[in-house]
Design a protein around this motif. Structure first.
Motif, short mmCIF file in Angstrom:
data_model
loop_
_atom_site.label_atom_id
_atom_site.label_comp_id
_atom_site.label_asym_id
_atom_site.label_seq_id
_atom_site.Cartn_x
_atom_site.Cartn_y
_atom_site.Cartn_z
N TRP A 6 0.82 -1.28 0.25
CA TRP A 6 -0.01 0.05 -0.08
C TRP A 6 0.92 1.22 -0.08
N ARG A 7 0.43 2.15 -1.02
CA ARG A 7 1.41 3.52 -1.16
C ARG A 7 0.51 4.64 -0.78
N ILE A 8 1.10 5.45 0.03
CA ILE A 8 0.36 6.61 0.47
C ILE A 8 1.32 7.98 -0.13
N PHE A 26 2.19 11.31 9.65
CA PHE A 26 3.28 10.22 9.21
C PHE A 26 3.28 9.41 10.12
N MET A 27 3.72 9.69 11.30
CA MET A 27 3.60 8.59 12.51
C MET A 27 2.48 7.75 12.70
N THR A 28 1.26 8.39 12.57
CA THR A 28 0.14 7.90 12.83
C THR A 28 -0.29 6.74 11.51
N TYR A 37 4.35 2.47 2.22
CA TYR A 37 5.25 3.31 1.35
C TYR A 37 4.68 4.95 1.58
N LEU A 38 5.54 5.56 2.26
CA LEU A 38 4.74 7.00 2.38
C LEU A 38 5.74 8.06 1.66
N ALA A 39 5.06 8.74 0.72
CA ALA A 39 5.67 9.94 -0.04
C ALA A 39 4.96 11.15 0.22
N VAL A 40 5.73 12.45 0.50
CA VAL A 40 5.14 13.75 0.65
C VAL A 40 5.55 14.62 -0.55
N VAL A 41 4.48 15.26 -0.88
CA VAL A 41 4.48 16.28 -1.85
C VAL A 41 4.67 17.54 -1.38
N ARG A 74 2.57 21.44 -11.61
CA ARG A 74 1.73 20.45 -11.03
C ARG A 74 1.49 19.23 -11.90
N ARG A 75 1.14 19.63 -13.28
CA ARG A 75 1.00 18.46 -14.16
C ARG A 75 2.30 17.59 -14.39
N ALA A 76 3.36 18.42 -14.23
CA ALA A 76 4.40 17.56 -14.57
C ALA A 76 4.74 16.63 -13.36
N VAL A 77 4.41 16.85 -12.19
CA VAL A 77 4.78 15.94 -10.79
C VAL A 77 3.79 15.17 -10.73
N ALA A 78 2.46 15.59 -11.58
CA ALA A 78 1.48 14.46 -11.57
C ALA A 78 1.87 13.28 -12.47
N ARG A 79 2.42 13.71 -13.65
CA ARG A 79 2.74 12.46 -14.70
C ARG A 79 3.87 11.64 -13.94
N GLN A 80 4.79 12.21 -13.19
CA GLN A 80 5.62 11.34 -12.51
C GLN A 80 5.01 10.38 -11.51
N LEU A 81 4.08 10.89 -11.16
CA LEU A 81 3.44 10.00 -9.93
C LEU A 81 2.42 9.00 -10.37
N ARG A 82 1.74 9.11 -11.52
CA ARG A 82 0.73 8.29 -12.11
C ARG A 82 1.01 6.83 -11.78
N GLY A 83 0.13 6.18 -11.58
CA GLY A 83 0.10 4.76 -11.33
C GLY A 83 0.89 4.21 -10.29
N ARG A 84 1.38 5.04 -9.40
CA ARG A 84 2.46 4.73 -8.30
C ARG A 84 1.72 4.65 -7.02
N PHE A 85 0.73 5.21 -6.61
CA PHE A 85 -0.18 5.36 -5.34
C PHE A 85 -1.35 4.96 -5.46
N ASP A 86 -1.84 4.22 -3.98
CA ASP A 86 -3.00 3.79 -3.91
C ASP A 86 -4.15 4.79 -3.36
N GLU A 87 -3.44 5.80 -2.59
CA GLU A 87 -4.38 6.79 -1.64
C GLU A 87 -3.29 7.99 -1.71
N ALA A 88 -4.15 8.99 -1.60
CA ALA A 88 -3.48 10.29 -1.58
C ALA A 88 -4.47 11.16 -0.23
N ILE A 89 -3.54 11.80 0.45
CA ILE A 89 -4.17 12.52 1.66
C ILE A 89 -3.60 14.08 1.42
#
Length: 345
Positions: A6-8, A26-28, A37-41, A74-89
């Motif tokens: 699961w990737r967040i 993040f700790m929670t 797997y936790l990534a932060v924009v 924002r579009r450029a970052v979104a293209r890099q992230l596409r298909g990599r994550f299951d959930e976004a907060i």
């Protein structure tokens, strides 16, 4: 969610203090889903802070100025992230902050209602400010099932930033810091002067502490250089480090300080997250809304009838909430003569 794959993705806030408080989320998430797997924009400036958080697996820089749309970025970052994550907060409540997860086609996108984000979020939550009465509670609640947040009594882990001991040694040599016990003074507050204790008060406190054998370190950004000069003027063993250190350096220097006297600012939250004893000064803001997330803190707040007003400058023109907070009170608290606690709000 138990699946270790699961990737967040978390869309982080734009302010130093808020980014530190976001570590509680993040700790929670890591406590609930240890294998996720936790990534932060986040803005590029926040990378040094995020790099000190053990929970963050990946930092995704977003090179967009504060308050600007930056659609192409924002579009450029979104293209890099596409298909990599299951959930976004999405922590900020602005419309533009929800664009990256939407454009990245992340299937589950959670955030608070705000600025007509109905099409951008799949899990929209109403913000009950009476229950979620602190910024950190709002952040953490977005990582919990909705039913667990209704009463607002869920656990809030305290942020804890890693300290780089080798960097601290280099900083002590570079800035000719002494072996005296160090106390940090932080006169800045990005929000405005209604959150800033008078510089003359800081100077007189610094003089008392230097005379008693302490080393003073004034910390802040380039905008605080002149303020730092005024505080240390004519004082030995007092160093104006404003604008001379990186944000990561401030983490290490604050961890090396026995105590910190600070306005309600981003660096206050950094100091709390490295375990320093905090003396937090509140004027136009409220210690109930953005307290330092540590048990090792003393709140200095007069709770006048006109405060908190949450204004950048005093609407009455006197800023009594700060001017009347006298130097002797802070001096006694720092030296252990008297303990001042937050009054009823």
């Amino acid at each position: 969610m138990a699946d270790k794959a699961w990737r967040i993705l978390v869309v982080g806030p734009s302010w130093v203090g808020d980014m530190v408080m976001a570590q509680s989320l993040f700790m929670t998430l890591k406590a609930r889903h240890p294998h996720c797997y936790l990534a932060v924009v986040a803005p590029e400036w926040s990378q040094p802070i995020l790099a000190r958080m053990a929970e963050v697996d990946e930092i995704v820089p977003l090179a967009v100025g504060h308050g600007t749309l930056g659609l192409s970025a924002r579009r450029a970052v979104a293209r890099q992230l596409r298909g990599r994550f299951d959930e976004a907060i999405v922590l900020p409540r602005s419309w533009k902050s929800a664009l990256v997860p939407f454009l990245a086609r992340i299937p589950r996108r959670t955030g608070f209602l705000g600025e007509q984000r109905y099409g951008l979020l799949t899990q929209r939550r109403r913000l009950d400010k009476r229950v979620l009465d602190q910024t950190v509670k709002r952040f953490v609640s977005l990582g919990l099932p909705l039913e667990e947040t209704v009463e607002g009594d869920f656990a809030i882990p305290s942020p804890r930033l890693r300290v780089d001991g080798d960097n601290l040694v280099e900083l002590r040599l570079q800035h000719s810091l002494s072996s005296r016990p160090a106390i940090a003074l932080m006169p800045g507050a990005e929000y405005g002067p209604a959150k800033q204790w008078p510089l003359d008060h800081f100077h007189r406190l610094a003089k008392k502490l230097v005379d008693e054998g302490f080393e003073i370190r004034v910390l802040g950004g380039p905008k605080d250089v002149m303020a730092g000069d005024e505080i240390v003027q004519g004082l030995a063993h007092a160093h104006n480090l404003c604008g001379k250190t990186r944000l990561a350096d401030a983490v290490d220097l604050l961890a090396d300080c026995r105590q910190v006297v600070t306005n309600d600012s981003g660096l206050m939250h950094v100091a709390a997250a490295v375990g320093s004893r905090i003396h937090a000064i509140y004027g136009s803001s409220s210690p109930s809304y953005t307290p330092p997330l540590t048990d090792n803190a003393v709140i200095h707040y007069l709770a006048l009838s006109c405060s908190p007003c949450f204004k950048r400058t005093c609407p009455l023109g006197h800023t009594n909430c700060l001017n009347q907070l006298d130097v002797e009170r802070l001096h006694k608290a720092v030296t252990g003569t008297t303990e001042y606690l937050e009054p009823p709000v």
